[in-house]
Write a protein that holds these residues in place. Structure first.
Motif, short mmCIF file in Angstrom:
data_model
loop_
_atom_site.label_atom_id
_atom_site.label_comp_id
_atom_site.label_asym_id
_atom_site.label_seq_id
_atom_site.Cartn_x
_atom_site.Cartn_y
_atom_site.Cartn_z
N LEU A 82 -18.60 32.64 24.04
CA LEU A 82 -19.34 31.90 25.06
C LEU A 82 -20.32 32.80 25.78
CD1 LEU A 82 -19.85 29.36 26.79
CD2 LEU A 82 -17.90 30.05 28.22
N ASN A 83 -19.90 34.01 26.07
CA ASN A 83 -20.78 34.97 26.75
C ASN A 83 -20.38 36.39 26.40
OD1 ASN A 83 -18.58 35.63 28.60
ND2 ASN A 83 -19.03 33.66 29.56
N ALA A 84 -21.14 37.33 26.91
CA ALA A 84 -20.93 38.73 26.54
C ALA A 84 -19.66 39.33 27.12
CB ALA A 84 -22.14 39.56 26.99
N SER A 85 -19.04 38.65 28.07
CA SER A 85 -17.83 39.19 28.69
C SER A 85 -16.58 38.95 27.84
CB SER A 85 -17.63 38.58 30.08
OG SER A 85 -17.37 37.19 29.98
N GLY A 86 -16.70 38.11 26.82
CA GLY A 86 -15.55 37.82 25.97
C GLY A 86 -15.22 38.98 25.05
N THR A 87 -14.03 38.94 24.46
CA THR A 87 -13.60 40.00 23.55
C THR A 87 -13.31 39.42 22.17
OG1 THR A 87 -11.29 39.74 24.24
CG2 THR A 87 -12.62 41.41 25.39
N SER A 88 -13.52 40.23 21.16
CA SER A 88 -13.29 39.81 19.78
C SER A 88 -12.31 40.74 19.10
CB SER A 88 -14.61 39.80 19.01
OG SER A 88 -14.39 39.74 17.61
N PRO A 89 -11.44 40.22 18.23
CA PRO A 89 -10.52 41.09 17.49
C PRO A 89 -11.23 41.90 16.41
CG PRO A 89 -10.27 38.83 16.76
CD PRO A 89 -11.19 38.79 17.94
N TRP A 90 -12.53 41.60 16.19
CA TRP A 90 -13.28 42.25 15.12
C TRP A 90 -14.33 43.24 15.64
CZ3 TRP A 90 -9.92 41.03 11.90
CH2 TRP A 90 -9.42 39.73 11.77
N ASP A 91 -14.17 43.66 16.89
CA ASP A 91 -15.13 44.60 17.47
C ASP A 91 -15.21 45.91 16.70
OD1 ASP A 91 -15.99 42.95 19.49
OD2 ASP A 91 -14.53 43.67 20.96
N SER A 92 -14.14 46.26 16.00
CA SER A 92 -14.09 47.55 15.30
C SER A 92 -14.67 47.50 13.88
CB SER A 92 -12.65 48.07 15.24
OG SER A 92 -11.82 47.15 14.53
N ASP A 93 -15.16 46.34 13.47
CA ASP A 93 -15.77 46.24 12.12
C ASP A 93 -16.94 47.21 12.00
OD1 ASP A 93 -13.99 44.31 11.33
OD2 ASP A 93 -15.37 42.62 11.60
N HIS A 94 -17.05 47.84 10.83
CA HIS A 94 -18.16 48.75 10.55
C HIS A 94 -19.29 47.91 9.96
CE1 HIS A 94 -15.54 52.16 11.31
NE2 HIS A 94 -14.64 51.58 10.54
N ARG A 95 -20.37 47.81 10.71
CA ARG A 95 -21.37 46.81 10.35
C ARG A 95 -22.77 47.26 10.72
NH1 ARG A 95 -23.46 42.38 13.22
NH2 ARG A 95 -23.83 40.51 12.00
N SER A 96 -23.73 46.83 9.93
CA SER A 96 -25.14 47.00 10.27
C SER A 96 -25.82 45.65 10.12
CB SER A 96 -25.81 48.02 9.33
OG SER A 96 -27.16 48.19 9.69
N PRO A 97 -26.37 45.10 11.24
CA PRO A 97 -26.39 45.65 12.59
C PRO A 97 -24.99 45.73 13.19
CG PRO A 97 -27.11 43.36 12.58
CD PRO A 97 -26.99 43.76 11.15
N PRO A 98 -24.78 46.64 14.14
CA PRO A 98 -23.43 46.84 14.69
C PRO A 98 -22.96 45.64 15.50
CG PRO A 98 -25.04 48.10 15.94
CD PRO A 98 -25.76 47.55 14.75
N MET A 99 -21.65 45.50 15.63
CA MET A 99 -21.08 44.47 16.50
C MET A 99 -21.54 44.72 17.93
SD MET A 99 -19.24 42.27 14.76
CE MET A 99 -18.07 41.53 15.91
N LYS A 100 -21.71 43.63 18.67
CA LYS A 100 -22.21 43.75 20.04
C LYS A 100 -21.57 42.67 20.91
CE LYS A 100 -26.22 42.87 18.26
NZ LYS A 100 -27.66 42.60 17.98
N PRO A 101 -21.67 42.77 22.24
CA PRO A 101 -21.11 41.74 23.11
C PRO A 101 -21.68 40.36 22.80
CG PRO A 101 -21.69 43.69 24.39
CD PRO A 101 -22.23 43.91 23.00
#
Length: 291
Positions: A159-178
């Motif tokens: 919903l917004n950038a303050s939320g958290t995701s269980p996949w924040d640690s994925d190695h990705r390009s472009p990188p994961m972001k809020p």
């Protein structure tokens, strides 16, 4: 008679077998029908429904009046309004020119581009009868456009950038972001954004969405991604603005990409889609239905 069937022509034997199967099926159906009961109404109480539409309620009454099977009618009552009853996580039309809608996929507090488009599609034919329902869909189109500009390769958003995701640690390009829930690139995610906007305009002739600079920028970004993913993998480089790679620490091979970018490919007119609508990775890089 049995001796005849064993020795007689094969056509007669097949007919008898088919008749036996048909009689068995009828017997089973009759037993099931005898045990049937009306499906209970599982809709939330009116005070707990997340979004209410008079047009949808009238449509439920109209359809149910034509369904003779009470069980089927009960299933329809439970299913048809379920998106509005339970998944409209956020809706704000205080600014009529730019409403905002966030529809979760159901069991996860995140919005998939593809899923949200499909979830509201059954209501498209009713938007001209309910201005608030129309605003709900407009808000979803604008939200999807902003999601594309945030990250065109992501498949699910918060919903917004303050939320958290269980996949924040994925190695990705472009990188994961809020603001991202998951960053798997599925071509059909982008195509469903286009599809919903197209269907909405066809139904309403409301050209205001095309007057939005955000929406038009998102459409341009989608075209850039589709065209970039038509290139040979040897022409894609990490310094490219639209370069995509994905890696996840997992024991499940379909949850990540081979070598980070998936199997190599050459130009053939199709656009690459590393992941399928099921969020599983491909062995081959092109998804024909999405193309």
């Amino acid at each position: 008679f049995c001796i005849y069937l064993r020795r007689g022509n094969c056509v007669m034997r097949k007919l008898v077998v088919l008749c036996l199967f048909a009689l068995s099926a009828l017997l089973i159906l009759s037993l099931v029908d005898a045990q049937r009961c009306n499906v209970p109404n599982k809709r939330p109480p009116p005070s707990q429904r997340l979004f209410k539409s008079d047009a949808v309620e009238k449509e439920i009454d109209r359809i149910c009046s034509m369904i003779k099977d009470t069980t089927l009618a009960s299933i329809f009552v439970n299913c048809f309004p379920n998106t509005l009853d339970t998944t409209v996580y956020y809706f704000n039309d205080s600014i009529p020119e730019s409403p905002d809608t966030f529809i979760i996929t159901g069991d996860i507090p995140a919005m998939w581009q593809r899923d949200s488009s499909a979830q509201v599609t059954p209501y498209l034919h009713l938007v001209n009868q309910d201005s608030r329902l129309q605003q709900l869909l407009r808000g979803l189109i604008f939200r999807q456009a902003r999601n594309v500009l945030l990250d065109p390769y992501a498949n699910a958003f918060l919903l917004n950038a303050s939320g958290t995701s269980p996949w924040d640690s994925d190695h990705r390009s472009p990188p994961m972001k809020p603001g991202l829930w998951e960053g798997k690139y599925e071509l059909d995610s982008l195509m469903n954004v286009v599809h919903l906007a197209t269907k909405y305009f066809s139904q309403t002739k409301d050209s205001s969405i095309c007057m939005s600079s955000t929406f038009m920028a998102a459409m341009s970004r989608i075209m850039d991604v589709v065209e970039y993913q038509q290139k040979s993998t040897t022409e894609m480089h990490q310094h490219d603005d639209l370069f995509y790679s994905f890696g996840r620490m997992t024991t499940n091979s379909i949850d990540t990409l081979f070598g980070g970018t998936g199997q190599p490919s050459k130009p053939c007119g199709l656009s690459r889609s590393p992941f399928r609508p099921s969020d599983d990775s491909h062995v081959l890089p092109f998804l024909v239905p999405a193309n």
